[in-house]
Motif scaffolding. Structure first.
Motif, PDB file in Angstrom:
ATOM      1  N   TYR A 287       2.605   3.437   1.683  1.00 52.27           N
ATOM      2  CA  TYR A 287       3.267   2.254   1.125  1.00 52.27           C
ATOM      3  C   TYR A 287       2.333   1.039   1.177  1.00 52.27           C
ATOM      4  O   TYR A 287       2.183   0.300   0.218  1.00 52.27           O
ATOM      5  CB  TYR A 287       4.581   1.981   1.870  1.00 52.27           C
ATOM      6  CG  TYR A 287       5.400   0.929   1.166  1.00 52.27           C
ATOM      7  CD1 TYR A 287       6.190   1.268   0.078  1.00 52.27           C
ATOM      8  CD2 TYR A 287       5.337  -0.406   1.559  1.00 52.27           C
ATOM      9  CE1 TYR A 287       6.908   0.297  -0.613  1.00 52.27           C
ATOM     10  CE2 TYR A 287       6.055  -1.377   0.879  1.00 52.27           C
ATOM     11  CZ  TYR A 287       6.841  -1.022  -0.203  1.00 52.27           C
ATOM     12  OH  TYR A 287       7.541  -1.984  -0.879  1.00 52.27           O
ATOM     13  N   SER A 290      -0.530   1.172  -1.316  1.00 50.02           N
ATOM     14  CA  SER A 290      -0.172   1.059  -2.729  1.00 50.02           C
ATOM     15  C   SER A 290       0.396  -0.320  -3.067  1.00 50.02           C
ATOM     16  O   SER A 290       0.779  -0.574  -4.201  1.00 50.02           O
ATOM     17  CB  SER A 290       0.855   2.133  -3.098  1.00 50.02           C
ATOM     18  OG  SER A 290       2.023   1.917  -2.342  1.00 50.02           O
ATOM     19  N   SER A 291       0.428  -1.202  -2.066  1.00 47.88           N
ATOM     20  CA  SER A 291       1.033  -2.518  -2.330  1.00 47.88           C
ATOM     21  C   SER A 291       0.072  -3.388  -3.151  1.00 47.88           C
ATOM     22  O   SER A 291      -1.130  -3.117  -3.206  1.00 47.88           O
ATOM     23  CB  SER A 291       1.379  -3.208  -1.004  1.00 47.88           C
ATOM     24  OG  SER A 291       0.200  -3.404  -0.268  1.00 47.88           O
ATOM     25  N   GLY A 292       0.617  -4.393  -3.805  1.00 53.33           N
ATOM     26  CA  GLY A 292      -0.203  -5.307  -4.617  1.00 53.33           C
ATOM     27  C   GLY A 292      -0.846  -4.607  -5.797  1.00 53.33           C
ATOM     28  O   GLY A 292      -1.987  -4.904  -6.141  1.00 53.33           O
ATOM     29  N   GLU A 293      -0.143  -3.642  -6.344  1.00 51.30           N
ATOM     30  CA  GLU A 293      -0.601  -2.898  -7.535  1.00 51.30           C
ATOM     31  C   GLU A 293      -1.908  -2.152  -7.305  1.00 51.30           C
ATOM     32  O   GLU A 293      -2.669  -1.888  -8.233  1.00 51.30           O
ATOM     33  CB  GLU A 293      -0.744  -3.843  -8.745  1.00 51.30           C
ATOM     34  CG  GLU A 293       0.589  -4.416  -9.188  1.00 51.30           C
ATOM     35  CD  GLU A 293       0.478  -5.263 -10.432  1.00 51.30           C
ATOM     36  OE1 GLU A 293      -0.569  -5.899 -10.638  1.00 51.30           O
ATOM     37  OE2 GLU A 293       1.451  -5.261 -11.211  1.00 51.30           O
ATOM     38  N   ARG A 294      -2.205  -1.809  -6.038  1.00 53.99           N
ATOM     39  CA  ARG A 294      -3.424  -1.024  -5.796  1.00 53.99           C
ATOM     40  C   ARG A 294      -3.124   0.452  -6.023  1.00 53.99           C
ATOM     41  O   ARG A 294      -2.001   0.907  -5.788  1.00 53.99           O
ATOM     42  CB  ARG A 294      -3.901  -1.225  -4.352  1.00 53.99           C
ATOM     43  CG  ARG A 294      -4.543  -2.574  -4.131  1.00 53.99           C
ATOM     44  CD  ARG A 294      -4.954  -2.756  -2.696  1.00 53.99           C
ATOM     45  NE  ARG A 294      -3.801  -2.757  -1.788  1.00 53.99           N
ATOM     46  CZ  ARG A 294      -3.903  -2.751  -0.462  1.00 53.99           C
ATOM     47  NH1 ARG A 294      -5.096  -2.723   0.105  1.00 53.99           N
ATOM     48  NH2 ARG A 294      -2.821  -2.747   0.300  1.00 53.99           N
ATOM     49  N   ASN A 295      -4.144   1.191  -6.426  1.00 53.45           N
ATOM     50  CA  ASN A 295      -3.991   2.642  -6.595  1.00 53.45           C
ATOM     51  C   ASN A 295      -4.571   3.329  -5.357  1.00 53.45           C
ATOM     52  O   ASN A 295      -5.780   3.262  -5.133  1.00 53.45           O
ATOM     53  CB  ASN A 295      -4.740   3.088  -7.857  1.00 53.45           C
ATOM     54  CG  ASN A 295      -4.708   4.600  -8.016  1.00 53.45           C
ATOM     55  OD1 ASN A 295      -4.087   5.296  -7.221  1.00 53.45           O
ATOM     56  ND2 ASN A 295      -5.389   5.098  -9.038  1.00 53.45           N
TER      57      ASN A 295
END
Ligand SMILES: Cc1cc2nc3c(=O)[nH]c(=O)nc-3n(C[C@H](O)[C@H](O)[C@H](O)COP(=O)(O)OP(=O)(O)OC[C@H]3O[C@@H](n4cnc5c(N)ncnc54)[C@H](O)[C@@H]3O)c2cc1C
Length: 436
Positions: A287, A290-295
């Protein structure tokens, strides 16, 4: 025969036989020695991942269930290392796996009659004028020299060995490795740009979690495939844990072979699955990453069987099938970690010497008495005890450290023919049949 005759010889020094050594050290009538092929006491060293815990409470040490006052208790280890207060404030029953290993090493430094660097390469029936014996042939792992010893009884505790399918074997161990080598290869693994983990037991999850944590400092792609229908939690509710107690062993051992096999299947959720905290830790990290639109550059796919691994110039190819949709595909990875489990480690000489002499339940599973004796066709007085490959005879707790002490007490009482240790049961809330 002028040589000393030992009452028993232990083959292998893992937690099971180390506990036996601790509990017999002060039993005067019993003179036993133990051999292990490794140079020193080490408990699954390739899986001593920083931050992992033993999956049973610390009371499953070498001696406490038999005698909490025994000097080889875990609490005495803590006292010896001036860690009692830290442990008191730590307030956890599950101890670091690293510390459990250190505890075993401490115990093995003090217990008498342990010989490391010695592999048992043969055990033969032998007799003198008075009694039937075993001749145990031991090879020194450094010099290659063989010596032999005589004993009345044998206790074989040779543990488990990594299971690797033929279609995935034979590659360099720094590229395609079993989880049992993970810690040794970790530094090298982290130099690659794509690592795939295959399998979904506790080892798979611990390795995946550890690699996931490394992703904070280093970019690499991480994949997790498992044949299982999902990545699921181990059943851990307290009442279910009672199946790992001696009362259930009594009940289970009394069932016929087919019923025992069925029961093992039914109890699968207690035996296979992943610890809640490991699964939770993985999900929380995913989680965050993947936050802040990171892949997060991570693939997790259950329902996927890896059938074969092949190598080409640049990478390894995993030949996979999403079995539910019957969808075959190929997948490239630089490194592959096989969390494909373990199987009972039965020494090479065993079948050659004893297969014809004992009763079997099927072609792989020998008949074992409630007191862990192999069932010989002859009526022998000298016994061959086994504490490996016992799932079919003693149930789901066969590889659980929580019952190791109970097993050892039962073996000691059986060898002595008297109750040196009190093994009285009925210590749990449920029963498995009505008293007759
Ligand atoms: C990674 C891992 C983690 C585990 N964690 C837990 C846990 O948290 N809780 C739990 O209850 N159970 C756990 N288990 C299951 C089980 O408790 C352990 O596997 C335990 O080590 C079994 O003890 P053992 O003495 O039978 O075997 P082992 O510890 O495997 O020891 C067997 C020994 O026999 C030696 N040996 C084999 N053949 C010979 C020979 N011919 N001559 C001389 N020596 C020989 C080997 O060198 C080895 O040292 C875990 C298992 C694994 C693989």
């Amino acid at each position: 025969m002028n040589q000393e005759i030992y009452d028993f010889i232990g083959i292998g020094i893992g937690p099971y036989n180390l506990g036996l050594a601790a509990l017999t050290e002060n039993v005067e009538e019993l003179d036993g020695i133990f051999f292990d092929q490794t140079p020193r006491m080490e408990w699954h060293p390739g899986m001593l991942i920083e931050g992992t815990d033993l999956q049973v409470p610390f009371m499953a040490d070498l001696v406490t269930f038999a005698d909490p006052t025994n000097k080889y208790s875990y609490l005495n280890y803590l006292r010896d290392h001036k860690r009692l207060y830290k442990f008191f404030f730590y307030q956890k029953l599950e101890i670091p796996r690293y510390e459990y290993n250190h505890y075993l090493q401490w115990a093995s430094d003090h217990i008498k009659g342990l010989y490391f660097g010695k592999k048992v390469v043969d055990v033969r029936n032998e007799s003198n004028q008075q009694e039937s014996l075993y001749k145990v042939v031991v090879k020194d792992m450094e010099t290659g020299e063989e010596t032999f010893y005589y004993c009345r009884h044998v206790v074989m505790a040779t543990g488990a060995k990594p299971m690797i399918l033929d279609s995935m074997a034979g590659f360099p161990e720094n590229d395609v490795l079993h989880t049992s080598r993970y810690v040794y290869e970790k530094e090298n693994l982290l130099k690659s740009s794509h690592i795939t983990v295959v399998g979904s037991g506790q080892s798979a999850a611990e390795v995946f979690y550890d690699l996931l944590e490394e992703r904070e400092n280093k970019e690499f792609k991480l994949t997790w495939f498992t044949r299982s229908e999902g990545i699921f939690q181990l059943e851990a509710a307290k009442i279910g844990q009672e199946f790992f107690g001696p009362d259930y062993v009594n009940y289970f051992h009394g069932l016929d072979f087919e019923k025992r096999k069925e029961a093992l299947d039914t109890l699968e959720p207690l035996r296979n699955g992943i610890d809640y905290s490991t699964l939770n830790g993985i999900y929380e990290l995913l989680y965050h990453y993947s936050s802040g639109e990171r892949n997060p550059n991570i693939t997790i796919q259950p329902l996927t069987e890896v059938n074969e691994i092949t190598k080409d110039d640049s990478a390894y190819t995993l030949h996979c099938e999403q079995w539910q949709k019957e969808d075959k595909f190929e997948y490239k990875s630089d490194k592959v970690i096989l969390a494909t489990g373990y199987q009972p480690n039965i020494p090479e000489w065993f079948n050659e010497r004893f297969a014809e002499e004992i009763h079997w339940e099927d072609d792989k599973r020998f008949e074992v008495s409630r007191n862990y004796r192999l069932h010989f066709k002859d009526q022998r007085e000298n016994h061959f005890y086994v504490v490996t490959n016992l799932e079919h005879s003693h149930g789901t707790a066969a590889t659980n450290l929580g019952l190791a002490v109970q097993r050892n007490m039962e073996i000691i009482n059986d060898i002595l023919g008297r109750e040196a240790y009190n093994t009285t049961q009925k210590g749990i809330f449920q029963q498995f049949e009505m008293d007759s």
